[in-house]
Design a protein around this motif. Sequence first.
Motif, short mmCIF file in Angstrom:
data_model
loop_
_atom_site.label_atom_id
_atom_site.label_comp_id
_atom_site.label_asym_id
_atom_site.label_seq_id
_atom_site.Cartn_x
_atom_site.Cartn_y
_atom_site.Cartn_z
N PHE A 17 4.52 -9.41 -2.96
CA PHE A 17 4.24 -10.23 -4.14
C PHE A 17 2.80 -9.95 -4.59
O PHE A 17 1.87 -10.01 -3.77
N PHE A 18 2.64 -9.67 -5.88
CA PHE A 18 1.33 -9.37 -6.43
C PHE A 18 1.03 -10.31 -7.59
O PHE A 18 1.91 -10.71 -8.34
N GLU A 19 -0.25 -10.63 -7.72
CA GLU A 19 -0.75 -11.37 -8.88
C GLU A 19 -1.87 -10.54 -9.47
O GLU A 19 -2.96 -10.45 -8.88
N GLY A 20 -1.59 -9.91 -10.60
CA GLY A 20 -2.53 -8.92 -11.12
C GLY A 20 -2.60 -7.75 -10.15
O GLY A 20 -1.58 -7.20 -9.73
N ASP A 21 -3.81 -7.36 -9.78
CA ASP A 21 -4.01 -6.26 -8.84
C ASP A 21 -4.02 -6.72 -7.39
O ASP A 21 -4.18 -5.91 -6.48
N ARG A 22 -3.86 -8.03 -7.18
CA ARG A 22 -4.09 -8.62 -5.86
C ARG A 22 -2.77 -8.87 -5.13
O ARG A 22 -1.82 -9.42 -5.69
N LEU A 23 -2.73 -8.47 -3.84
CA LEU A 23 -1.57 -8.75 -2.99
C LEU A 23 -1.62 -10.21 -2.55
O LEU A 23 -2.62 -10.66 -1.96
N LEU A 24 -0.54 -10.94 -2.81
CA LEU A 24 -0.45 -12.33 -2.34
C LEU A 24 0.20 -12.42 -0.97
O LEU A 24 -0.26 -13.17 -0.11
N ALA A 25 1.28 -11.68 -0.79
CA ALA A 25 2.01 -11.74 0.49
C ALA A 25 2.99 -10.58 0.55
O ALA A 25 3.45 -10.07 -0.48
N THR A 26 3.29 -10.19 1.77
CA THR A 26 4.33 -9.20 1.97
C THR A 26 5.09 -9.54 3.25
O THR A 26 4.48 -10.04 4.22
N LEU A 27 6.38 -9.29 3.25
CA LEU A 27 7.24 -9.58 4.40
C LEU A 27 8.02 -8.32 4.76
O LEU A 27 8.62 -7.68 3.89
N PHE A 28 7.99 -7.98 6.05
CA PHE A 28 8.77 -6.86 6.58
C PHE A 28 9.78 -7.42 7.58
O PHE A 28 9.39 -8.17 8.49
N LEU A 29 11.04 -7.07 7.43
CA LEU A 29 12.09 -7.54 8.34
C LEU A 29 12.87 -6.36 8.89
O LEU A 29 13.08 -5.36 8.21
N SER A 30 13.30 -6.50 10.14
CA SER A 30 14.07 -5.44 10.79
C SER A 30 14.89 -6.04 11.92
O SER A 30 14.48 -7.06 12.51
N PRO A 31 16.03 -5.42 12.28
CA PRO A 31 16.77 -5.89 13.46
C PRO A 31 16.04 -5.62 14.77
O PRO A 31 16.42 -6.16 15.81
N ARG A 32 15.01 -4.78 14.70
CA ARG A 32 14.21 -4.45 15.88
C ARG A 32 12.76 -4.87 15.62
O ARG A 32 12.39 -5.12 14.46
N PRO A 33 11.91 -4.93 16.66
CA PRO A 33 10.50 -5.21 16.39
C PRO A 33 9.97 -4.29 15.30
O PRO A 33 10.19 -3.08 15.31
N VAL A 34 9.30 -4.87 14.32
CA VAL A 34 8.96 -4.17 13.09
C VAL A 34 7.93 -3.08 13.34
O VAL A 34 6.87 -3.33 13.94
N ALA A 35 8.23 -1.86 12.89
CA ALA A 35 7.31 -0.73 12.99
C ALA A 35 6.52 -0.64 11.69
O ALA A 35 6.98 -0.07 10.70
N VAL A 36 5.35 -1.23 11.68
CA VAL A 36 4.49 -1.28 10.50
C VAL A 36 3.07 -0.97 10.94
O VAL A 36 2.66 -1.36 12.05
N ALA A 37 2.33 -0.28 10.13
CA ALA A 37 0.90 -0.05 10.40
C ALA A 37 0.17 -1.36 10.12
O ALA A 37 -0.32 -1.62 9.01
N ARG A 38 0.09 -2.20 11.14
CA ARG A 38 -0.35 -3.58 10.93
C ARG A 38 -1.79 -3.70 10.43
O ARG A 38 -2.08 -4.47 9.52
N ALA A 47 2.20 3.11 -7.35
CA ALA A 47 2.16 3.90 -6.12
C ALA A 47 1.50 3.10 -5.00
O ALA A 47 1.98 3.08 -3.85
N LYS A 48 0.40 2.41 -5.30
CA LYS A 48 -0.27 1.60 -4.29
C LYS A 48 0.60 0.42 -3.87
O LYS A 48 0.62 0.03 -2.71
N ARG A 49 1.32 -0.13 -4.82
CA ARG A 49 2.17 -1.28 -4.49
C ARG A 49 3.35 -0.89 -3.62
O ARG A 49 3.69 -1.59 -2.66
N PHE A 50 3.94 0.25 -3.94
CA PHE A 50 5.08 0.68 -3.13
C PHE A 50 4.64 1.16 -1.75
O PHE A 50 5.42 1.13 -0.80
N ALA A 51 3.39 1.60 -1.61
CA ALA A 51 2.86 1.93 -0.28
C ALA A 51 2.84 0.69 0.60
O ALA A 51 3.10 0.76 1.81
#
Length: 885
Positions: free
Chosen positions: A773-794, A809-813
Amino acid sequence: MAQEVKTTCPYCGVGCGVIARVGDDGAVSVKGDPEHPANFGRLCSKGSALAETLDLDGRLLHPEIGGRRAGWSEALDLVAERFSRSIAEHGPDSVAFYVSGQLLTEDYYIANKLMKGFIGSANIDTNSRLCMSSSVAGHRRAFGSDTVPGAYEDLELAELVVLTGSNLAWCHPVLYQRLSAAKANRPEMKIVVIDPRRTMTADIADMHLAIAPDGDVALFNGLLAHLAASGAVDRNYISNYTSGFDEAVAAASRLDLPAFCTATGLTVAQLRAFFRLFETTEKVVTCYSQGVNQSAAGTDKVNAIINCHLATGRIGRAGMGPFSLTGQPNAMGGREVGGLANMLAAHMDIEKSLHRDQVRRFWGAPAVASKPGLKAVDMFHAVADGRIQALWIMATNPVVSMPDADAVEAAIKACPFVVVSDIVRDTDTARHAHVLLPSLGWGEKDGTVTNSERRISRQRPFLAAPGEARPDWWQLAEVGRRMGFAAAFTHGSPAEIFAEHAALSGFENEGRRDFNISAHAEIDGPAYDGLRPFQWPQPQGSAPQKKRFFAEGAFYHPDGRARLVAVEVPRPRSANDAFPFTLNTGRVRDHWHTMTRTGKSARLSGHLAEPFVEIHPRDAKGAGISDADLVTLESPHGAAIVRALVTDRQAEGNLFVPMHWNDQFASKARIDALVAPVTDPVSGQPASKNMPVRASRFAAAAYGFAVSARKPQELDAAYWALARAEGGWRVELAFAETNADWLDWCRKTFAIAAGIEPIGYTDRTSGELRLAFFEGDRLLATLFLSPRPVAVARSWAVSQLGASHHNLAKRFAVTAGRPGANTPDPGATVCSCFSVGVNQITAAVRDGCHSVEAVGERLSAGTNCGSCRAEIKGIINGCLTLAAE
C-alpha cells in the motif's frame, strides 16, 4: 546551549560511565566516559543506543486510578489509606512491596525504611531475588557478609579466568571487551568457559566445558577433592583464616571420577585438564552469574566455587578470587540498603537483635521488622491466597519475569489493591493496577547505583521530568507521611537520602561490618552533584582507595574465619518421556529485561527481531522441526510459541529461549510462564535454567511477514512478533487458517484508508500472496504470505519504509520482496552498533577481508562494543570453508 552530563548506564551491573550530550535543539547523544573506571570509554550496543530510547511514546505521564487520570494528592491519599486499612485489619504482613534493581539506591533506601522500619514488616523483596540472591546467600555463608572480594581489574591481572554460567560477551559486554583485550595483550592467559551452550563468549576460550544442567556443584566439588588430594591447597591460609575444610573435602570426595563425569556430563579427560589447569595456576578468577545463581542448588554452587578459592588462598589478592557478576544496574545498591526480604540496611542482619536495635535507634522507628519477609516466589503465592491484600510493584514487570508467570498474573489480577510505579503505561503488569504512578526514567533520575565491583556512581539527570512524573523515593516518602510517619520522611532531595544512608553505614560499625561509606555522611548538595565514582568501603576520615577483601582473613563471622561449606551434589532434575527437553532461559545481546526500553530502538531490534528457541539439529530432526519453523513449547505450567533456530551451538536434549519477549511484543512468548516456581532452599532464587519441556512444530496454514509505517493494531493471528524498524514496524506472522479477505485484514491491522488500493499478486499454485500500500511516494504497509516461512529480504524490506517509490518499478520491487540487481541488501543485522548486515560482511570477506580486524577496518563492524566479533568470525570461517570446497 549544548551541555554534557556524566552519568551511569541503566542496563547491566557493569555500571559503565556515560556522557550524555544535549544539543541546542534538544537532541541527545551518548558516548562512553573515558574517565570512568568501569568502562574507560567503552559501551556495549545497548549503551550506545541509549539516546534512541528516550522518546515519550508509551510513557505514563500522569497518575491514574482505575484507568482514569487523577491528581497526585488523590492517588497518594488512596495508596496510604488502602495500605493503612489493610494493616489495621490484617496486620503489617498483609502488605508488600516488590521492587527492582532498576531503582536507584535512594529509592531503595526509602522503600526499605518505610516497610521494615515503620510499617513493621519485612515484606519487601526485589527482582534481584531472581538473579543474584544465591550469590548473596553464598557470600553470607562463606564470609559472614555479602561481600564481593575483588575488582574488575582482577580479570585483566589473572592468569586463568573461569567463566561459569556467564555469557559474558552478550550479558556483560564491556567486561568481555576488557577480558578479550587482556588476552590479546597476554596470549598466555587462559580462559575456561563452563556452559551447556557454546555461547559467543566461548569464542575467546581455551577450553569450553559443555556441562550438564546443574552440574556445577559436582564440577567444583570434584575440583576441591582434586586440590586436596594433590596437595595444591594452602594449609597456612586454611589453618589461620578458615574453618570447615575437612568437612567440605569429605563431602566433595564422596564421588569418584566416573561419578563426577556422570554428574557433569564431561569426560575424564576434560575434568582432568580443567582440574590440572586450576591446580597449577596461581592467579585464578572464577566469575559466575545467572547460570550458577538461577538454580535449585544455586547457593551450593556459589559455595562450591568459593570453597576452591578459600582452600587455595586465592582470594583478595590481585588477579585472584571468586567474582559474582551482578545482573542489574543497581542490584548491589539494593543489597546495601536491605532491599531483599531477609536483610536489613547497611548489610545488617534481620535475624540479629543487635542489628535490629541499631537500625531502630538510628531511624527512630517504632519497631523494626523482627523476622524475614516473604521472598519473591512466596510473596506472589501470598498474594494469590489472600495473605497479602495490598501490593506495590515498582520498576519491574513480574507478569513476564517471575516463574509460573501465568499464576503470578492471576494473583495480581485478583489482589484487592495493586499499585504500580513505572515509566511505561502499558505493560503486562501495569494493566492489572488499581493505581498507576508515573516515575522518572533514565536521563531524568537523580541518585546513585553500585556496580559489581562495589563501585558507587551517580546517575545524573539531563532531561526535564515529563508530564507529572516524579521520583520513586518521593512517591514513597509522600505515602509514608500520609500514613502518619511524617517526621521520618522529611527528605527533600536524593543528596539528603544518600547522606542518611552513608551515616547509617557507619553507625556503631567500628569495623564489624563490611559496608561502610560514612565518609559521605555529611555530604551536601554540591558535593553530591560532583560525586566521583568510588569503591566501598570508605569509612569516615578515609579517602577513596582500591580495596580487596580477605587476603589476610578478617571475615565477618563472629570468629573472624571464613566457612568452607560442605555441599552435596544435587539429584538431577531431568527431562522425562512427557517432557523430554531441558529448557534454559536467558538474555540476548541487544535487549534488556522486558524490552520497555530496548524495544524502542529499531537498531537494537534488528539483530534478533522475534522470540526464538535454540535447538540442536538432531533434536530438531527428531521432532520434525526445520530451521525457521514455529515451535510450540509446553511445560506443566504454560506454553509458548517461538521461532526455531537450529544450531549445533546448543547441546542435544537442551533448549534455550530468551526471557525478554512479552505480550506487548509477541502473541505467546512469555517464556517464564513455562518455568516452575521451584526455588533454592537457602536463597529463595528460582530455578530458571533447568525446566523439563516438550517441543513440537506449530502447524500453520500460512506464514507472513509485514512492514508498516504505523504500529499494527489488534493483530488477528495465531502467532505474531512485533519489532521497531526505521520508519515504522516489522511483524512476523502465522495463521492457523487462511483468511478469505486479506485486503480487509490489512486495512484493519495497518489502518489503511478505504481509498488506498494495493498493488501485488496472488499465486494460487504456490499459495503466495503479496500486497503493498502506497500513499504518494511513501510505502504505508506491505504483507507477504506463504504456506512456508516467508523468504523475503527482511532488512531491505524494512528499509523501504524510508525510501521514495516514485515509479512502478520501485513499487513492484517491494512486492517482489527483494531489491533489484543494482540495489544492495545488507542482510540480517550482525553489528547493531553500526547496523552492518551479514550480506555486507560476506561481500567484504569475498573481497579479501579474511579477519575480524579487516572486516572492522572496512565496515566498522565489531569495533565498538565487540559483542558481535564472534559472529563475524563465524561468517568469515563459513565463507572461507565454502570457497575451499
